[in-house]
Scaffold this motif. Structure first.
Motif, PDB file in Angstrom:
ATOM      1  N   VAL A  18       0.814  -1.225   0.000  1.00  0.00           N
ATOM      2  CA  VAL A  18       0.000   0.000   0.000  1.00  0.00           C
ATOM      3  C   VAL A  18       0.852   1.282   0.000  1.00  0.00           C
ATOM      4  CG1 VAL A  18      -1.976  -1.136   1.077  1.00  0.00           C
ATOM      5  CG2 VAL A  18      -0.308   0.010   2.546  1.00  0.00           C
ATOM      6  N   MET A 244     -10.857  -1.093   8.132  1.00  0.00           N
ATOM      7  CA  MET A 244      -9.434  -0.827   8.340  1.00  0.00           C
ATOM      8  C   MET A 244      -8.695  -0.431   7.054  1.00  0.00           C
ATOM      9  SD  MET A 244      -9.017  -1.276  11.479  1.00  0.00           S
ATOM     10  CE  MET A 244      -7.334  -1.652  11.874  1.00  0.00           C
ATOM     11  N   HIS A 263      -4.423   0.522   9.782  1.00  0.00           N
ATOM     12  CA  HIS A 263      -4.306  -0.945   9.809  1.00  0.00           C
ATOM     13  C   HIS A 263      -2.872  -1.415  10.070  1.00  0.00           C
ATOM     14  CE1 HIS A 263      -2.435  -1.238   5.815  1.00  0.00           C
ATOM     15  NE2 HIS A 263      -3.342  -0.401   5.350  1.00  0.00           N
ATOM     16  N   SER A 265      -0.131  -4.997   9.609  1.00  0.00           N
ATOM     17  CA  SER A 265       0.540  -5.623   8.470  1.00  0.00           C
ATOM     18  C   SER A 265      -0.345  -6.629   7.734  1.00  0.00           C
ATOM     19  CB  SER A 265       1.816  -6.320   8.955  1.00  0.00           C
ATOM     20  OG  SER A 265       1.477  -7.318   9.894  1.00  0.00           O
ATOM     21  N   ASP A 268      -2.814 -11.972   6.991  1.00  0.00           N
ATOM     22  CA  ASP A 268      -3.753 -12.896   6.323  1.00  0.00           C
ATOM     23  C   ASP A 268      -3.917 -12.611   4.835  1.00  0.00           C
ATOM     24  OD1 ASP A 268      -4.936 -10.501   7.196  1.00  0.00           O
ATOM     25  OD2 ASP A 268      -6.940 -11.369   7.359  1.00  0.00           O
ATOM     26  N   ILE A 269      -3.636 -11.364   4.403  1.00  0.00           N
ATOM     27  CA  ILE A 269      -3.795 -11.053   2.963  1.00  0.00           C
ATOM     28  C   ILE A 269      -2.502 -10.563   2.315  1.00  0.00           C
ATOM     29  CG2 ILE A 269      -6.287 -10.551   3.109  1.00  0.00           C
ATOM     30  CD1 ILE A 269      -5.451  -7.526   2.994  1.00  0.00           C
ATOM     31  N   ASN A 276      -6.235  -3.021   0.307  1.00  0.00           N
ATOM     32  CA  ASN A 276      -6.820  -1.734  -0.064  1.00  0.00           C
ATOM     33  C   ASN A 276      -5.781  -0.624   0.187  1.00  0.00           C
ATOM     34  OD1 ASN A 276      -8.352   0.591  -0.313  1.00  0.00           O
ATOM     35  ND2 ASN A 276     -10.129  -0.291   0.704  1.00  0.00           N
TER      36      ASN A 276
HETATM   37  P1  ATP Z   1      -1.169  -6.234  13.270  1.00  0.00           P
HETATM   38  O1  ATP Z   1      -0.815  -7.022  14.467  1.00  0.00           O
HETATM   39  O2  ATP Z   1      -0.014  -5.926  12.369  1.00  0.00           O
HETATM   40  O3  ATP Z   1      -2.001  -5.018  13.624  1.00  0.00           O
HETATM   41  P2  ATP Z   1      -3.602  -7.604  12.565  1.00  0.00           P
HETATM   42  O4  ATP Z   1      -3.940  -8.675  11.575  1.00  0.00           O
HETATM   43  O5  ATP Z   1      -3.904  -7.821  13.986  1.00  0.00           O
HETATM   44  O6  ATP Z   1      -2.081  -7.182  12.341  1.00  0.00           O
HETATM   45  P3  ATP Z   1      -4.549  -5.646  10.788  1.00  0.00           P
HETATM   46  O7  ATP Z   1      -3.334  -5.835   9.996  1.00  0.00           O
HETATM   47  O8  ATP Z   1      -4.975  -4.249  11.022  1.00  0.00           O
HETATM   48  O9  ATP Z   1      -4.398  -6.284  12.189  1.00  0.00           O
HETATM   49  O10 ATP Z   1      -5.722  -6.464  10.106  1.00  0.00           O
HETATM   50  C1  ATP Z   1      -7.020  -6.554  10.662  1.00  0.00           C
HETATM   51  C2  ATP Z   1      -7.968  -7.045   9.587  1.00  0.00           C
HETATM   52  O11 ATP Z   1      -8.150  -6.018   8.612  1.00  0.00           O
HETATM   53  C3  ATP Z   1      -7.422  -8.244   8.832  1.00  0.00           C
HETATM   54  O12 ATP Z   1      -8.495  -9.130   8.522  1.00  0.00           O
HETATM   55  C4  ATP Z   1      -6.859  -7.671   7.559  1.00  0.00           C
HETATM   56  O13 ATP Z   1      -6.892  -8.537   6.455  1.00  0.00           O
HETATM   57  C5  ATP Z   1      -7.757  -6.468   7.321  1.00  0.00           C
HETATM   58  N1  ATP Z   1      -6.989  -5.397   6.669  1.00  0.00           N
HETATM   59  C6  ATP Z   1      -6.021  -4.655   7.256  1.00  0.00           C
HETATM   60  N2  ATP Z   1      -5.503  -3.805   6.366  1.00  0.00           N
HETATM   61  C7  ATP Z   1      -6.149  -4.008   5.199  1.00  0.00           C
HETATM   62  C8  ATP Z   1      -6.046  -3.434   3.897  1.00  0.00           C
HETATM   63  N3  ATP Z   1      -5.183  -2.451   3.604  1.00  0.00           N
HETATM   64  N4  ATP Z   1      -6.869  -3.898   2.941  1.00  0.00           N
HETATM   65  C9  ATP Z   1      -7.754  -4.863   3.196  1.00  0.00           C
HETATM   66  N5  ATP Z   1      -7.896  -5.446   4.400  1.00  0.00           N
HETATM   67  C10 ATP Z   1      -7.103  -5.029   5.404  1.00  0.00           C
END
Ligand code: ATP
Length: 334
Positions: A18, A244, A263, A265, A268-269, A276
């Motif tokens: 991103v 997020m 958001h 890292s 999962d994606i 996004n």
């Molecule tokens: P971290 O510990 O790094 O915060 P995390 O998985 O706990 O990681 P996020 O990375 O914020 O927290 O992700 C939370 C949810 O939001 C996940 O299901 C993730 O796929 C989704 N998500 C986060 N960022 C994006 C994005 N840029 N585009 C689409 N989905 C996102």
């Protein structure tokens, strides 16, 4: 307009997908922008032994502005590792974290009424994020540090922003249970508010605020709160802007600002090209608006993002667009 310099730190996971998208948009809108790459995060730590190398700190200092992706911090203590974003907030005294939430047209089906347009201002250096944790016998203790000075300075930014918007500031705290720490926070901001007579001050307990953000988000203008409460409330509030993937933030200090999508890292994606990029792109817009004072550039980026979102959406928003397609759509509106 002098030289504009930006330190670009992709970090871990989807940060690497991103952040380049946001840089492309920034360079389209600000062709003279100079960028320099730097490293930080978990991958950087495993490679170099430091999650926030001195060289990165020096580059941020030279540029005065950075765009940061995300880091995959482990939830267990790892010797020698500490979160680079928390390190940057401390190192550059980035005491206010701005997290706007603007509802995405036709996204939200639960909130029927007006558009949501709130701005959460999170105290960024104290509270439980002071990370003063220790064991005393079998007690695991975390100290929650709040000072009047730090509360007043974040309060001043929140009041200035409220004054430029709808002139309503909600102070969110839990002073009924924590009268010393949260009482200090509230009282310092109330004292600062005497310099802003046009701004209406409201007070809400954190639990009430959470319910109202979920059910009546359009009743808020600017919210100011302590560090952990702000972290949690901003994730909650992001449900109104599409989640997020769309939520931006800006860490502000006296001379340095670091923009980062809310958001993490997203392991999962990560690596699939479907993240996004809008949270990162809108974070870049915050840098333009609040740090470089380039309001036209900020307006242009925000309008382009929302215009693109009206016709194309990434998987997190129920669409099928890739990161690349979403970025191209935003660029087409710049
Ligand atoms: P971290 O510990 O790094 O915060 P995390 O998985 O706990 O990681 P996020 O990375 O914020 O927290 O992700 C939370 C949810 O939001 C996940 O299901 C993730 O796929 C989704 N998500 C986060 N960022 C994006 C994005 N840029 N585009 C689409 N989905 C996102």
């Amino acid at each position: 307009m002098g030289d504009l310099n930006l330190c670009v730190i992709r970090g871990d996971g989807v940060g690497a997908e991103v952040i380049p998208a946001a840089v492309r948009v920034l360079k389209r809108v600000l062709p003279s922008l100079n960028t320099i790459d730097a490293d930080a995060g978990w991958n950087c730590f495993t490679r170099t032994g430091s999650a926030l190398p001195d060289e990165t700190v020096n580059r941020i200092t030279e540029c005065g502005a950075a765009l940061f992706g995300a880091t995959s911090s482990p939830s267990k203590k790892v010797a020698g590792y500490s979160s680079p974003i928390i390190g940057m907030r401390k190192r550059f005294d980035l005491y206010a974290n701005l997290r706007p939430v603007l509802s995405l047209p036709s996204y939200n089906t639960t909130i029927q009424d007006a558009l949501v347009n709130l701005l959460l201002v999170r105290e960024n250096t104290q509270g439980l994020y002071a990370q003063r944790e220790y064991m005393r016998g079998d007690e695991a203790i975390a100290e929650r540090v709040i000072t009047a000075a730090a509360s007043a300075r974040v309060g001043k930014i929140a009041l200035q922003l409220a004054q430029s918007r709808q002139k309503i500031l909600a102070i969110v705290h839990k002073a009924n249970i924590l009268p010393l720490t949260d009482g200090t926070f509230r009282d310092a901001i109330r004292a600062e508010a005497r310099n802003f007579p046009a701004v209406e001050i409201r007070e809400l307990l954190i639990d009430t605020a959470a319910l109202q953000i979920a059910t009546k988000p359009q009743s808020f203008d600017v919210i100011v709160t302590t560090n952990l409460f702000g972290d949690i409330l901003s994730d909650l509030a992001s449900m109104h802007c599409g989640g997020m993937g769309v939520a931006p933030s800006l860490n502000m200090g006296a001379s340095v600002a670091i923009a980062e999508p809310v958001h993490g890292s997203a392991p999962d994606i990560a690596g699939r090209g479907i993240a996004n990029p809008c949270g990162a792109i809108l974070s870049a817009a915050l840098l333009c608006r609040h740090h470089w004072n380039l309001r036209d550039a900020a307006d242009l980026i925000e309008r382009a993002c929302f215009a693109a979102l009206a016709s194309i959406r990434t998987v997190d928003l129920g669409g099928a667009a890739s990161t690349e397609q979403m970025t191209e759509a935003v660029l087409a509106h710049c």
